[in-house]
Design a protein around this motif. Structure first.
Motif, PDB file in Angstrom:
ATOM      1  N   LYS A  96       0.827  -1.216   0.000  1.00 51.73           N
ATOM      2  CA  LYS A  96       0.000   0.000   0.000  1.00 51.73           C
ATOM      3  C   LYS A  96       0.858   1.262   0.000  1.00 51.73           C
ATOM      4  N   THR A  97       1.837   1.290   0.905  1.00 49.89           N
ATOM      5  CA  THR A  97       2.648   2.504   1.044  1.00 49.89           C
ATOM      6  C   THR A  97       3.449   2.780  -0.220  1.00 49.89           C
ATOM      7  N   THR A  98       4.107   1.746  -0.743  1.00 49.55           N
ATOM      8  CA  THR A  98       4.921   1.929  -1.951  1.00 49.55           C
ATOM      9  C   THR A  98       4.052   2.370  -3.130  1.00 49.55           C
ATOM     10  N   THR A  99       2.891   1.749  -3.304  1.00 47.62           N
ATOM     11  CA  THR A  99       2.000   2.121  -4.400  1.00 47.62           C
ATOM     12  C   THR A  99       1.519   3.558  -4.254  1.00 47.62           C
ATOM     13  N   THR A 100       1.174   3.942  -3.033  1.00 46.04           N
ATOM     14  CA  THR A 100       0.731   5.315  -2.766  1.00 46.04           C
ATOM     15  C   THR A 100       1.849   6.304  -3.074  1.00 46.04           C
ATOM     16  N   GLN A 101       3.053   5.980  -2.631  1.00 51.32           N
ATOM     17  CA  GLN A 101       4.199   6.862  -2.887  1.00 51.32           C
ATOM     18  C   GLN A 101       4.518   6.956  -4.373  1.00 51.32           C
ATOM     19  N   MET A 102       4.451   5.830  -5.079  1.00 58.03           N
ATOM     20  CA  MET A 102       4.704   5.834  -6.524  1.00 58.03           C
ATOM     21  C   MET A 102       3.665   6.683  -7.261  1.00 58.03           C
ATOM     22  N   THR A 103       2.397   6.544  -6.878  1.00 52.81           N
ATOM     23  CA  THR A 103       1.330   7.315  -7.515  1.00 52.81           C
ATOM     24  C   THR A 103       1.543   8.812  -7.284  1.00 52.81           C
ATOM     25  N   HIS A 104       1.885   9.167  -6.059  1.00 49.85           N
ATOM     26  CA  HIS A 104       2.173  10.573  -5.722  1.00 49.85           C
ATOM     27  C   HIS A 104       3.376  11.090  -6.513  1.00 49.85           C
ATOM     28  N   PHE A 105       4.392  10.251  -6.654  1.00 49.92           N
ATOM     29  CA  PHE A 105       5.601  10.611  -7.409  1.00 49.92           C
ATOM     30  C   PHE A 105       5.250  10.925  -8.874  1.00 49.92           C
ATOM     31  N   LEU A 106       4.362  10.131  -9.440  1.00 50.73           N
ATOM     32  CA  LEU A 106       3.982  10.308 -10.840  1.00 50.73           C
ATOM     33  C   LEU A 106       3.083  11.533 -11.051  1.00 50.73           C
ATOM     34  N   LEU A 107       2.213  11.787 -10.077  1.00 48.82           N
ATOM     35  CA  LEU A 107       1.246  12.889 -10.210  1.00 48.82           C
ATOM     36  C   LEU A 107       1.800  14.136  -9.516  1.00 48.82           C
ATOM     37  N   GLU A 108       2.332  15.060 -10.297  1.00 49.41           N
ATOM     38  CA  GLU A 108       2.996  16.231  -9.724  1.00 49.41           C
ATOM     39  C   GLU A 108       2.040  17.128  -8.936  1.00 49.41           C
ATOM     40  N   LEU A 223       6.738  -4.952  -8.313  1.00 48.79           N
ATOM     41  CA  LEU A 223       6.236  -4.826  -9.682  1.00 48.79           C
ATOM     42  C   LEU A 223       4.764  -4.440  -9.708  1.00 48.79           C
ATOM     43  N   LEU A 224       3.934  -5.108  -8.921  1.00 47.83           N
ATOM     44  CA  LEU A 224       2.502  -4.811  -8.938  1.00 47.83           C
ATOM     45  C   LEU A 224       2.238  -3.401  -8.411  1.00 47.83           C
ATOM     46  N   ASP A 225       3.009  -2.966  -7.417  1.00 46.82           N
ATOM     47  CA  ASP A 225       2.883  -1.597  -6.907  1.00 46.82           C
ATOM     48  C   ASP A 225       3.095  -0.606  -8.051  1.00 46.82           C
ATOM     49  N   GLU A 226       4.164  -0.839  -8.808  1.00 45.45           N
ATOM     50  CA  GLU A 226       4.483   0.019  -9.951  1.00 45.45           C
ATOM     51  C   GLU A 226       3.360   0.014 -10.985  1.00 45.45           C
ATOM     52  N   LEU A 227       2.826  -1.160 -11.284  1.00 50.88           N
ATOM     53  CA  LEU A 227       1.819  -1.280 -12.339  1.00 50.88           C
ATOM     54  C   LEU A 227       0.516  -0.576 -11.974  1.00 50.88           C
ATOM     55  N   ILE A 228       0.106  -0.679 -10.706  1.00 55.90           N
ATOM     56  CA  ILE A 228      -1.124   0.004 -10.296  1.00 55.90           C
ATOM     57  C   ILE A 228      -0.917   1.515 -10.320  1.00 55.90           C
ATOM     58  N   ALA A 229       0.237   1.979  -9.841  1.00 53.51           N
ATOM     59  CA  ALA A 229       0.534   3.416  -9.865  1.00 53.51           C
ATOM     60  C   ALA A 229       0.551   3.945 -11.300  1.00 53.51           C
ATOM     61  N   LYS A 230       1.210   3.220 -12.191  1.00 56.50           N
ATOM     62  CA  LYS A 230       1.292   3.663 -13.594  1.00 56.50           C
ATOM     63  C   LYS A 230      -0.065   3.563 -14.295  1.00 56.50           C
ATOM     64  N   SER A 231      -0.873   2.586 -13.910  1.00 55.36           N
ATOM     65  CA  SER A 231      -2.217   2.473 -14.477  1.00 55.36           C
ATOM     66  C   SER A 231      -3.063   3.690 -14.095  1.00 55.36           C
ATOM     67  N   ILE A 232      -2.966   4.097 -12.835  1.00 58.33           N
ATOM     68  CA  ILE A 232      -3.705   5.277 -12.371  1.00 58.33           C
ATOM     69  C   ILE A 232      -3.239   6.521 -13.125  1.00 58.33           C
ATOM     70  N   TYR A 233      -1.926   6.647 -13.293  1.00 56.27           N
ATOM     71  CA  TYR A 233      -1.389   7.799 -14.025  1.00 56.27           C
ATOM     72  C   TYR A 233      -1.911   7.803 -15.471  1.00 56.27           C
ATOM     73  N   TYR A 234      -1.937   6.632 -16.086  1.00 55.50           N
ATOM     74  CA  TYR A 234      -2.398   6.531 -17.467  1.00 55.50           C
ATOM     75  C   TYR A 234      -3.882   6.893 -17.574  1.00 55.50           C
ATOM     76  N   ILE A 235      -4.683   6.435 -16.631  1.00 52.12           N
ATOM     77  CA  ILE A 235      -6.120   6.754 -16.629  1.00 52.12           C
ATOM     78  C   ILE A 235      -6.342   8.264 -16.619  1.00 52.12           C
ATOM     79  N   LEU A 236      -5.516   8.990 -15.886  1.00 50.70           N
ATOM     80  CA  LEU A 236      -5.668  10.439 -15.750  1.00 50.70           C
ATOM     81  C   LEU A 236      -5.003  11.232 -16.873  1.00 50.70           C
ATOM     82  N   ASN A 237      -3.962  10.659 -17.498  1.00 51.91           N
ATOM     83  CA  ASN A 237      -3.160  11.437 -18.445  1.00 51.91           C
ATOM     84  C   ASN A 237      -3.028  10.830 -19.845  1.00 51.91           C
TER      85      ASN A 237
END
Length: 389
Positions: A96-108, A223-237
């Motif tokens: 959870k924490t890593t995915t949340t941090q990755m998502t925040h990192f991607l979304l400026e 890997l899954l943390d990264e994929l969910i974070a990048k999926s969220i970024y893709y959905i928005l951008n």
């Protein structure tokens, strides 16, 4: 009629800054006031007939008398439900924490908080909120919902708090019934649940790689943390962004070499069976010296010991439940040593560890029997390794 807060921890202290609250805590033994003018009272002073609103610290269990008496109980998530323009919630058992941090990192243009240790009252209401949400928070949430909900695999954890695995899963999935057609959920196919939200289901990492055409930059278990974070970024951008400059937090499969060039791994964040299983799979081709034990949280350790009996491993048992883990090791015919403390475990491992092997702190348990938390446990592990030999 009064407004009530239960517990005086990080969550409720942030809410209390607005003033005008009565705060009830088991640690208060007399009536007093804090610097915001809030009245601090022992828990037994709470009268539900005099309270129009109650917000609880998420760690207080449902069996607590305060929770049982409350008639208007909501969560921190409910209290701040309409403050941000967009809320992204991340939950699951591990990552959870890593995915949340990755998502925040991607979304400026985002702010990060929730169970990650930052209360919602400290977040910028003009930014996208990326929140790590725990099963404790979700259990008490009645109204709030995410706009995008990322759900990692749900495995057995916090059973003693929720009383059974089914209640734990129910809490994790509860926001789905409040989500609308404009919302999106990314979730394991195994836990597919009716919802009005648009569903993106996955069985494994490959499903998300194919759906969003993602080029991975991390290995399992990140890997899954990264994929969910990048999926969220893709959905928005509708585009991709790299995580190459993202750094994983300490105490998560953090590799350390000692002066003899031997590998030690700080995975103190592994406080449940599934997290430790992931760590063992990463090093399954080496002999593993595993430090295990602590507060078991009511988990079933059978899958972990069934896996360990088929790999080259030796256990070093710490914590206040050594007999429990000793019996499991005997049952599964796994070599073990009762160390009781992390200091003794490390000294014993130092005598046994060879250069092509790995010493792994991945306890599968919480640490509150001997430490203030997993961070202190991991810090002690690293300090002893780097200073002793």
């Amino acid at each position: 009629m009064k407004k009530s807060l239960f517990g005086y921890g990080i969550t409720t202290k942030s809410i209390a800054k607005s003033g005008g609250w009565e705060i009830f805590d088991d640690n208060f033994n007399k009536v007093s006031y804090d610097k915001y003018g809030n009245k601090l009272l022992p828990s037994y002073f709470f009268n539900p007939e005099n309270s129009k609103l109650e917000i609880t610290s998420p760690g207080i269990p449902p069996t607590h008398p305060l929770v049982r008496k409350a008639k208007n109980l909501i969560s921190e998530l409910d209290y701040y439900q309409n403050l941000a323009p967009l809320q992204i919630w991340i939950t699951g058992t591990n990552g959870k924490t890593t995915t949340t941090q990755m998502t925040h990192f991607l979304l400026e243009n985002s702010d990060i908080g929730g169970n990650i240790g930052i209360p919602l009252g400290k977040l910028n209401p003009k930014k996208i909120w990326v929140l790590e949400v725990s099963s404790f928070q979700l259990y008490y949430t009645k109204y709030a919902k995410p706009n995008i909900y990322g759900i990692l695999p749900i495995k057995e954890d916090h059973i003693s708090w929720h009383r059974c695995f089914e209640e734990y899963v129910k809490a994790k999935l509860s926001p789905l019934k409040r989500m609308t057609q404009r919302d999106i959920v990314i979730m394991p196919k195994k836990f597919d649940t009716p919802t009005k939200a648009y569903k993106i289901l996955y069985e494994n990492e490959e499903d998300l790689i194919k759906k969003f055409n993602i080029t991975p930059e991390f290995e399992v278990p990140f890997l899954l943390d990264e994929l969910i974070a990048k999926s969220i970024y893709y959905i928005l951008n509708f585009t991709h962004k790299s995580l190459k400059n993202f750094k994983i937090d300490s105490h998560k499969l953090e590799e350390i070499k000692d002066k003899k060039n031997r590998l030690w791994v700080d995975d103190s964040k592994a406080t449940n069976v599934d997290a430790s299983l992931n760590a063992l799979k990463r090093y399954k081709n080496k002999k593993i010296h595993l430090i295990i034990g602590g507060v078991d949280k009511g988990q079933d350790f059978t899958p972990l010991f069934e896996y360990m009996k088929n790999i080259d491993i030796e256990l070093y048992i710490i914590g206040n439940k050594t007999a429990f883990f000793e019996n499991l090791a005997k049952k599964h015919k796994i070599k073990y040593f009762v160390a009781k403390t992390i200091n003794v475990a490390i000294k014993k491992i130092d005598k046994e560890l060879k250069e092509n092997e790995v010493a792994l702190l991945s306890p599968a348990c919480a640490s509150f029997d001997q430490f203030s938390g997993y961070k202190e446990r991991g810090d002690e592990f690293k300090k002893l390794i780097l200073s002793s030999f």
